[in-house]
Scaffold this motif. Structure first.
Motif, PDB file in Angstrom:
ATOM      1  N   GLY A 186      19.107 -46.424 -33.101  1.00 54.79           N
ATOM      2  CA  GLY A 186      19.227 -46.150 -31.671  1.00 54.79           C
ATOM      3  C   GLY A 186      18.537 -44.893 -31.207  1.00 54.79           C
ATOM      4  O   GLY A 186      18.354 -44.697 -29.999  1.00 54.79           O
ATOM      5  N   ASP A 187      18.157 -43.997 -32.132  1.00 53.29           N
ATOM      6  CA  ASP A 187      17.431 -42.793 -31.742  1.00 53.29           C
ATOM      7  C   ASP A 187      16.008 -43.169 -31.306  1.00 53.29           C
ATOM      8  O   ASP A 187      15.465 -44.181 -31.730  1.00 53.29           O
ATOM      9  CB  ASP A 187      17.372 -41.793 -32.898  1.00 53.29           C
ATOM     10  N   LEU A 188      15.421 -42.331 -30.461  1.00 55.72           N
ATOM     11  CA  LEU A 188      14.096 -42.610 -29.904  1.00 55.72           C
ATOM     12  C   LEU A 188      13.246 -41.343 -29.902  1.00 55.72           C
ATOM     13  O   LEU A 188      13.724 -40.273 -29.524  1.00 55.72           O
ATOM     14  CB  LEU A 188      14.243 -43.128 -28.467  1.00 55.72           C
ATOM     15  N   ALA A 189      11.990 -41.465 -30.321  1.00 57.74           N
ATOM     16  CA  ALA A 189      11.025 -40.372 -30.236  1.00 57.74           C
ATOM     17  C   ALA A 189       9.908 -40.792 -29.299  1.00 57.74           C
ATOM     18  O   ALA A 189       9.332 -41.870 -29.467  1.00 57.74           O
ATOM     19  CB  ALA A 189      10.463 -40.036 -31.615  1.00 57.74           C
ATOM     20  N   VAL A 190       9.621 -39.961 -28.308  1.00 55.37           N
ATOM     21  CA  VAL A 190       8.540 -40.240 -27.364  1.00 55.37           C
ATOM     22  C   VAL A 190       7.523 -39.121 -27.471  1.00 55.37           C
ATOM     23  O   VAL A 190       7.856 -37.947 -27.253  1.00 55.37           O
ATOM     24  CB  VAL A 190       9.047 -40.335 -25.913  1.00 55.37           C
ATOM     25  N   ASP A 191       6.284 -39.468 -27.821  1.00 58.27           N
ATOM     26  CA  ASP A 191       5.213 -38.490 -27.945  1.00 58.27           C
ATOM     27  C   ASP A 191       4.216 -38.673 -26.813  1.00 58.27           C
ATOM     28  O   ASP A 191       3.690 -39.777 -26.609  1.00 58.27           O
ATOM     29  CB  ASP A 191       4.486 -38.656 -29.280  1.00 58.27           C
ATOM     30  N   LEU A 192       3.953 -37.585 -26.095  1.00 61.45           N
ATOM     31  CA  LEU A 192       2.870 -37.554 -25.115  1.00 61.45           C
ATOM     32  C   LEU A 192       1.644 -37.018 -25.829  1.00 61.45           C
ATOM     33  O   LEU A 192       1.706 -35.983 -26.500  1.00 61.45           O
ATOM     34  CB  LEU A 192       3.241 -36.656 -23.934  1.00 61.45           C
ATOM     35  N   LEU A 193       0.512 -37.696 -25.690  1.00 60.01           N
ATOM     36  CA  LEU A 193      -0.674 -37.377 -26.477  1.00 60.01           C
ATOM     37  C   LEU A 193      -1.816 -36.885 -25.606  1.00 60.01           C
ATOM     38  O   LEU A 193      -1.941 -37.267 -24.445  1.00 60.01           O
ATOM     39  CB  LEU A 193      -1.120 -38.625 -27.248  1.00 60.01           C
ATOM     40  N   GLY A 194      -2.666 -36.034 -26.194  1.00 64.14           N
ATOM     41  CA  GLY A 194      -3.846 -35.547 -25.486  1.00 64.14           C
ATOM     42  C   GLY A 194      -3.476 -34.720 -24.269  1.00 64.14           C
ATOM     43  O   GLY A 194      -2.501 -33.965 -24.291  1.00 64.14           O
ATOM     44  N   PRO A 195      -4.222 -34.841 -23.173  1.00 71.37           N
ATOM     45  CA  PRO A 195      -3.954 -34.048 -21.973  1.00 71.37           C
ATOM     46  C   PRO A 195      -2.546 -34.255 -21.414  1.00 71.37           C
ATOM     47  O   PRO A 195      -1.983 -33.352 -20.784  1.00 71.37           O
ATOM     48  CB  PRO A 195      -5.011 -34.546 -20.979  1.00 71.37           C
ATOM     49  N   LEU A 196      -1.962 -35.433 -21.654  1.00 67.69           N
ATOM     50  CA  LEU A 196      -0.628 -35.707 -21.124  1.00 67.69           C
ATOM     51  C   LEU A 196       0.435 -34.834 -21.779  1.00 67.69           C
ATOM     52  O   LEU A 196       1.503 -34.601 -21.196  1.00 67.69           O
ATOM     53  CB  LEU A 196      -0.282 -37.187 -21.336  1.00 67.69           C
ATOM     54  N   ALA A 197       0.154 -34.305 -22.979  1.00 67.72           N
ATOM     55  CA  ALA A 197       1.126 -33.470 -23.683  1.00 67.72           C
ATOM     56  C   ALA A 197       1.509 -32.244 -22.869  1.00 67.72           C
ATOM     57  O   ALA A 197       2.653 -31.775 -22.923  1.00 67.72           O
ATOM     58  CB  ALA A 197       0.568 -33.053 -25.040  1.00 67.72           C
ATOM     59  N   ALA A 198       0.561 -31.719 -22.095  1.00 62.18           N
ATOM     60  CA  ALA A 198       0.827 -30.520 -21.296  1.00 62.18           C
ATOM     61  C   ALA A 198       1.798 -30.795 -20.158  1.00 62.18           C
ATOM     62  O   ALA A 198       2.316 -29.860 -19.540  1.00 62.18           O
ATOM     63  CB  ALA A 198      -0.478 -29.965 -20.736  1.00 62.18           C
ATOM     64  N   LYS A 199       2.061 -32.079 -19.878  1.00 58.93           N
ATOM     65  CA  LYS A 199       2.940 -32.437 -18.769  1.00 58.93           C
ATOM     66  C   LYS A 199       4.371 -32.730 -19.217  1.00 58.93           C
ATOM     67  O   LYS A 199       5.182 -33.211 -18.425  1.00 58.93           O
ATOM     68  CB  LYS A 199       2.373 -33.651 -18.023  1.00 58.93           C
ATOM     69  N   MET A 200       4.694 -32.433 -20.479  1.00 58.19           N
ATOM     70  CA  MET A 200       6.050 -32.645 -20.955  1.00 58.19           C
ATOM     71  C   MET A 200       7.033 -31.839 -20.106  1.00 58.19           C
ATOM     72  O   MET A 200       6.900 -30.617 -19.988  1.00 58.19           O
ATOM     73  CB  MET A 200       6.182 -32.241 -22.419  1.00 58.19           C
ATOM     74  N   PRO A 201       8.028 -32.460 -19.469  1.00 58.27           N
ATOM     75  CA  PRO A 201       8.997 -31.722 -18.655  1.00 58.27           C
ATOM     76  C   PRO A 201       9.833 -30.763 -19.505  1.00 58.27           C
ATOM     77  O   PRO A 201      10.027 -30.989 -20.706  1.00 58.27           O
ATOM     78  CB  PRO A 201       9.882 -32.826 -18.051  1.00 58.27           C
ATOM     79  N   ALA A 202      10.327 -29.717 -18.870  1.00 60.57           N
ATOM     80  CA  ALA A 202      11.177 -28.763 -19.582  1.00 60.57           C
ATOM     81  C   ALA A 202      12.463 -29.435 -20.050  1.00 60.57           C
ATOM     82  O   ALA A 202      12.992 -29.106 -21.117  1.00 60.57           O
ATOM     83  CB  ALA A 202      11.490 -27.576 -18.679  1.00 60.57           C
ATOM     84  N   GLN A 203      12.975 -30.358 -19.251  1.00 57.09           N
ATOM     85  CA  GLN A 203      14.173 -31.113 -19.609  1.00 57.09           C
ATOM     86  C   GLN A 203      13.861 -32.611 -19.450  1.00 57.09           C
ATOM     87  O   GLN A 203      14.216 -33.228 -18.443  1.00 57.09           O
ATOM     88  CB  GLN A 203      15.362 -30.705 -18.741  1.00 57.09           C
ATOM     89  N   PRO A 204      13.190 -33.187 -20.414  1.00 55.72           N
ATOM     90  CA  PRO A 204      12.723 -34.571 -20.276  1.00 55.72           C
ATOM     91  C   PRO A 204      13.857 -35.582 -20.295  1.00 55.72           C
ATOM     92  O   PRO A 204      14.882 -35.391 -20.954  1.00 55.72           O
ATOM     93  CB  PRO A 204      11.806 -34.755 -21.489  1.00 55.72           C
ATOM     94  N   THR A 205      13.657 -36.649 -19.543  1.00 54.15           N
ATOM     95  CA  THR A 205      14.530 -37.816 -19.598  1.00 54.15           C
ATOM     96  C   THR A 205      13.680 -39.017 -19.992  1.00 54.15           C
ATOM     97  O   THR A 205      12.452 -38.992 -19.871  1.00 54.15           O
ATOM     98  CB  THR A 205      15.191 -38.100 -18.241  1.00 54.15           C
TER      99      THR A 205
END
Length: 217
Positions: A186-205
């Motif tokens: 049930g655990d989930l890992a979400v990776d933002l890659l390349g330029p999108l990585a810089a847009k990771m929210p401080a408190q992601p949902t």
């Protein structure tokens, strides 16, 4: 994809000996094969990443960021820069974990099926090798190679599937932008890659990351 429990991506992240089936794997669609081939990059290939791991035991996700590197063949490196310094290197069937101010730790890839999944998926994608990817995964493809697309990967190996239920890769044109690794527990890992990585929210949902992954670059 490498954080929390037994080190994960390198979601993630099989020198193909681990995921073969008794019968010949079904061939991926011609559109999926063309898409995968278009993602090929010469080694060494490097990409920034930011990962949010949603663990059932924690109220807030764990967030790390750094760089993923395919160094050629079956050699993959995941360097975490924040919030701590840590490097995982996969070379063949061996994994080396290096943490700041600590001696390196070495272990077999067989102890970390998530890392095997990460290796196979990344190497197959970065080398543009649909045959390798379909040997390890059942592949479903949606979208077009010129616009937004999704690859849904289900591990063929039953032992791997007990740890990693599925991987979804979202991209646009010839760029992979997100990787979702759904674990069997049930655990989930979400990776933002390349330029999108810089847009990771401080408190992601999960919802916010899904919106980012499906946004138009």
């Amino acid at each position: 994809m490498i954080s929390g429990k037994t080190p994960l991506l390198l979601g993630l992240l099989l020198p193909l000996c681990a995921s073969t089936s008794a019968s010949e794997p079904a061939t991926a669609s011609s559109s999926a094969q063309a898409l995968i081939a278009s993602l090929a990059r010469p080694a060494p290939a490097h990409t920034a990443f930011a990962e949010a791991r949603f663990l059932q035991m924690l109220e807030q996700p764990l967030v790390v960021s750094g760089e993923l590197s395919w160094l050629g063949d079956d050699e993959l490196q995941r360097r975490v820069d924040r919030p701590h310094a840590e490097t995982f290197t996969i070379a063949g069937d061996q994994v080396t974990q290096q943490r700041e101010s600590k001696s390196p730790r070495h272990f077999s890839l067989k102890r970390a099926p998530q890392l095997q999944v990460l290796l196979d998926s990344f190497v197959a994608l970065l080398s543009g090798n649909p045959a390798r990817l379909q040997q390890a995964f059942e592949i479903r493809h949606e979208g077009t190679a010129a616009g937004a697309w999704t690859l849904a990967l289900t591990p063929r190996d039953a032992k791997v599937a007990k740890t990693v239920a599925s991987i979804r890769i979202d991209g646009y044109a010839n760029e992979s932008r997100c990787m979702h690794m759904q674990e069997a527990d049930g655990d989930l890992a979400v990776d933002l890659l390349g330029p999108l990585a810089a847009k990771m929210p401080a408190q992601p949902t999960r919802e916010a990351l899904q919106a980012l992954c499906q946004s138009v670059p």
